[in-house]
Motif scaffolding. Structure first.
Motif, PDB file in Angstrom:
ATOM      1  N   ALA A 234       0.835  -1.207   0.000  1.00  0.00           N
ATOM      2  CA  ALA A 234       0.000   0.000   0.000  1.00  0.00           C
ATOM      3  C   ALA A 234       0.866   1.251   0.000  1.00  0.00           C
ATOM      4  N   LEU A 235       1.954   1.230   0.752  1.00  0.00           N
ATOM      5  CA  LEU A 235       2.852   2.372   0.793  1.00  0.00           C
ATOM      6  C   LEU A 235       3.509   2.573  -0.565  1.00  0.00           C
ATOM      7  N   LYS A 236       3.926   1.471  -1.184  1.00  0.00           N
ATOM      8  CA  LYS A 236       4.529   1.552  -2.509  1.00  0.00           C
ATOM      9  C   LYS A 236       3.505   2.036  -3.540  1.00  0.00           C
ATOM     10  N   ALA A 237       2.239   1.732  -3.298  1.00  0.00           N
ATOM     11  CA  ALA A 237       1.181   2.138  -4.228  1.00  0.00           C
ATOM     12  C   ALA A 237       0.870   3.627  -4.123  1.00  0.00           C
ATOM     13  N   GLY A 238       1.339   4.277  -3.052  1.00  0.00           N
ATOM     14  CA  GLY A 238       1.129   5.713  -2.939  1.00  0.00           C
ATOM     15  C   GLY A 238       0.487   6.204  -1.662  1.00  0.00           C
ATOM     16  N   ALA A 239       0.223   5.294  -0.713  1.00  0.00           N
ATOM     17  CA  ALA A 239      -0.365   5.731   0.554  1.00  0.00           C
ATOM     18  C   ALA A 239       0.609   6.640   1.301  1.00  0.00           C
ATOM     19  N   SER A 240       0.067   7.592   2.030  1.00  0.00           N
ATOM     20  CA  SER A 240       0.905   8.526   2.779  1.00  0.00           C
ATOM     21  C   SER A 240       1.251   8.017   4.169  1.00  0.00           C
ATOM     22  N   GLY A 241       0.766   6.834   4.504  1.00  0.00           N
ATOM     23  CA  GLY A 241       1.077   6.262   5.801  1.00  0.00           C
ATOM     24  C   GLY A 241       0.033   5.253   6.217  1.00  0.00           C
ATOM     25  N   PHE A 242       0.180   4.726   7.420  1.00  0.00           N
ATOM     26  CA  PHE A 242      -0.813   3.772   7.896  1.00  0.00           C
ATOM     27  C   PHE A 242      -0.991   3.887   9.396  1.00  0.00           C
ATOM     28  N   LEU A 243      -2.135   3.398   9.839  1.00  0.00           N
ATOM     29  CA  LEU A 243      -2.499   3.490  11.247  1.00  0.00           C
ATOM     30  C   LEU A 243      -3.248   2.225  11.634  1.00  0.00           C
TER      31      LEU A 243
ATOM     32  N   GLY B 280      13.440  17.399   0.961  1.00  0.00           N
ATOM     33  CA  GLY B 280      12.608  17.942  -0.110  1.00  0.00           C
ATOM     34  C   GLY B 280      13.249  17.759  -1.474  1.00  0.00           C
ATOM     35  N   HIS B 281      14.563  17.992  -1.556  1.00  0.00           N
ATOM     36  CA  HIS B 281      15.279  17.810  -2.820  1.00  0.00           C
ATOM     37  C   HIS B 281      15.265  16.350  -3.252  1.00  0.00           C
ATOM     38  N   VAL B 282      15.445  15.448  -2.292  1.00  0.00           N
ATOM     39  CA  VAL B 282      15.435  14.013  -2.591  1.00  0.00           C
ATOM     40  C   VAL B 282      14.084  13.603  -3.174  1.00  0.00           C
ATOM     41  N   LEU B 283      13.020  14.037  -2.529  1.00  0.00           N
ATOM     42  CA  LEU B 283      11.676  13.680  -2.991  1.00  0.00           C
ATOM     43  C   LEU B 283      11.415  14.226  -4.394  1.00  0.00           C
ATOM     44  N   THR B 284      11.826  15.469  -4.619  1.00  0.00           N
ATOM     45  CA  THR B 284      11.589  16.095  -5.929  1.00  0.00           C
ATOM     46  C   THR B 284      12.377  15.398  -7.028  1.00  0.00           C
ATOM     47  N   LYS B 285      13.653  15.152  -6.779  1.00  0.00           N
ATOM     48  CA  LYS B 285      14.509  14.539  -7.796  1.00  0.00           C
ATOM     49  C   LYS B 285      14.091  13.109  -8.124  1.00  0.00           C
ATOM     50  N   LEU B 286      13.615  12.380  -7.124  1.00  0.00           N
ATOM     51  CA  LEU B 286      13.253  10.978  -7.335  1.00  0.00           C
ATOM     52  C   LEU B 286      11.779  10.807  -7.687  1.00  0.00           C
ATOM     53  N   GLY B 287      11.029  11.913  -7.663  1.00  0.00           N
ATOM     54  CA  GLY B 287       9.618  11.840  -8.013  1.00  0.00           C
ATOM     55  C   GLY B 287       8.790  11.075  -6.994  1.00  0.00           C
ATOM     56  N   LEU B 288       9.126  11.251  -5.705  1.00  0.00           N
ATOM     57  CA  LEU B 288       8.454  10.527  -4.633  1.00  0.00           C
ATOM     58  C   LEU B 288       7.519  11.462  -3.871  1.00  0.00           C
ATOM     59  N   ARG B 289       6.487  10.869  -3.263  1.00  0.00           N
ATOM     60  CA  ARG B 289       5.473  11.668  -2.562  1.00  0.00           C
ATOM     61  C   ARG B 289       5.914  12.101  -1.172  1.00  0.00           C
ATOM     62  N   ASP B 290       6.600  11.213  -0.433  1.00  0.00           N
ATOM     63  CA  ASP B 290       6.938  11.521   0.944  1.00  0.00           C
ATOM     64  C   ASP B 290       8.087  10.634   1.407  1.00  0.00           C
ATOM     65  N   ARG B 291       8.484  10.799   2.674  1.00  0.00           N
ATOM     66  CA  ARG B 291       9.645  10.083   3.190  1.00  0.00           C
ATOM     67  C   ARG B 291       9.374   8.584   3.317  1.00  0.00           C
ATOM     68  N   VAL B 292       8.116   8.192   3.401  1.00  0.00           N
ATOM     69  CA  VAL B 292       7.795   6.762   3.440  1.00  0.00           C
ATOM     70  C   VAL B 292       8.202   6.114   2.119  1.00  0.00           C
ATOM     71  N   GLN B 293       7.798   6.729   1.005  1.00  0.00           N
ATOM     72  CA  GLN B 293       8.186   6.192  -0.294  1.00  0.00           C
ATOM     73  C   GLN B 293       9.689   6.307  -0.513  1.00  0.00           C
ATOM     74  N   ALA B 294      10.306   7.329   0.079  1.00  0.00           N
ATOM     75  CA  ALA B 294      11.754   7.466  -0.027  1.00  0.00           C
ATOM     76  C   ALA B 294      12.453   6.283   0.649  1.00  0.00           C
ATOM     77  N   ALA B 295      11.935   5.868   1.800  1.00  0.00           N
ATOM     78  CA  ALA B 295      12.516   4.716   2.498  1.00  0.00           C
ATOM     79  C   ALA B 295      12.364   3.449   1.671  1.00  0.00           C
ATOM     80  N   VAL B 296      11.188   3.256   1.094  1.00  0.00           N
ATOM     81  CA  VAL B 296      10.967   2.085   0.245  1.00  0.00           C
ATOM     82  C   VAL B 296      11.918   2.124  -0.946  1.00  0.00           C
ATOM     83  N   TYR B 297      12.079   3.295  -1.561  1.00  0.00           N
ATOM     84  CA  TYR B 297      12.964   3.453  -2.712  1.00  0.00           C
ATOM     85  C   TYR B 297      14.398   3.066  -2.340  1.00  0.00           C
ATOM     86  N   ALA B 298      14.846   3.511  -1.161  1.00  0.00           N
ATOM     87  CA  ALA B 298      16.215   3.229  -0.741  1.00  0.00           C
ATOM     88  C   ALA B 298      16.467   1.732  -0.628  1.00  0.00           C
ATOM     89  N   TYR B 299      15.472   1.001  -0.160  1.00  0.00           N
ATOM     90  CA  TYR B 299      15.605  -0.452  -0.061  1.00  0.00           C
ATOM     91  C   TYR B 299      15.534  -1.093  -1.443  1.00  0.00           C
TER      92      TYR B 299
END
Length: 223
Positions: free
Chosen positions: A96-105, A194-213
């Protein structure tokens, strides 16, 4: 302006409970409900909510696919998705996070946490505790690439410092912790993120973490 919320869950009783909690807040407005992913897509198009409170496991279309369509390139509006799950290590949460969710609860989270999560997501931030980000990615490392894949070209667009910040985000560090680790201000860290998200085309730090893995920049279990 109140934050417009769409409730998506296949259990009417839960939707009623969430509605009672949210409607007690002056800055939140429940604009509709849906019992499955297909209904959610229709409601998002019709109601244009700011935040979709999304269950994962539902009939007809699950929350992962619904999230992908709501937040994807063909999206009909600015809606952000906050995923609800019964288990904090649900195997579908990563998807779900990879699909674009902004988080989970968690569904049994206290009412004040639910309310705060919606406000955070509506503001464009990620709602996922750093420690849980790390636990999820480590737990479901088998879903991620082995590390033999070539490094994505997009990773080369980052500066050395931005790569360093991305690694720390993936390790689950908050902005304040990254600032302390790198001996810089928290404002500087926010700028780098912010620069990382913009350059990689990611929505938030959650997707950034997934991208790094996924890119092999960080391996599950690495410190």
């Amino acid at each position: 302006m109140a934050i417009r919320v769409l409730l998506v869950d296949d259990q009417p009783l839960l939707r009623t409970g969430f509605r009672m909690i949210l409607e007690a807040e002056q800055d939140l407005a429940v604009v509709g409900e849906a019992g499955d992913g297909l209904q959610a897509l229709d409601q998002v198009r019709a109601l244009q909510p700011d935040v979709v409170l999304m269950d994962i496991r539902m009939p007809r279309m699950d929350g992962v696919e619904a999230t992908r369509q709501i937040t994807g390139p063909e999206r009909d509006g600015p809606a952000k998705v906050l995923v609800l799950t019964t288990f904090d290590l649900d195997e579908y949460v990563v998807e779900a996070l990879k699909a674009g969710a902004s988080g989970f609860l968690l569904k049994d989270a206290p009412a004040n946490e639910l309310v705060q999560a919606i406000r955070v997501v509506a503001a464009g931030e990620a709602m996922l505790a750093p420690s849980i980000t790390r636990r999820l990615l480590d737990k479901y490392a088998t879903h991620l690439p082995s590390g033999d894949e070539p490094v994505p070209d997009t990773l080369h667009t980052l500066t050395d410092r931005e790569v360093e910040v991305l690694k720390l985000v993936a390790r689950g560090l908050s902005n304040a912790e990254i600032a302390a680790d790198l001996f810089v201000s928290e404002t500087t860290v926010k700028t780098h993120v912010g620069h990382v998200l913009t350059k990689l085309g990611l929505r938030d730090r959650v997707q950034a973490a997934v991208y790094a893995y996924e890119s092999g920049l960080v391996r599950p279990g690495a410190q």
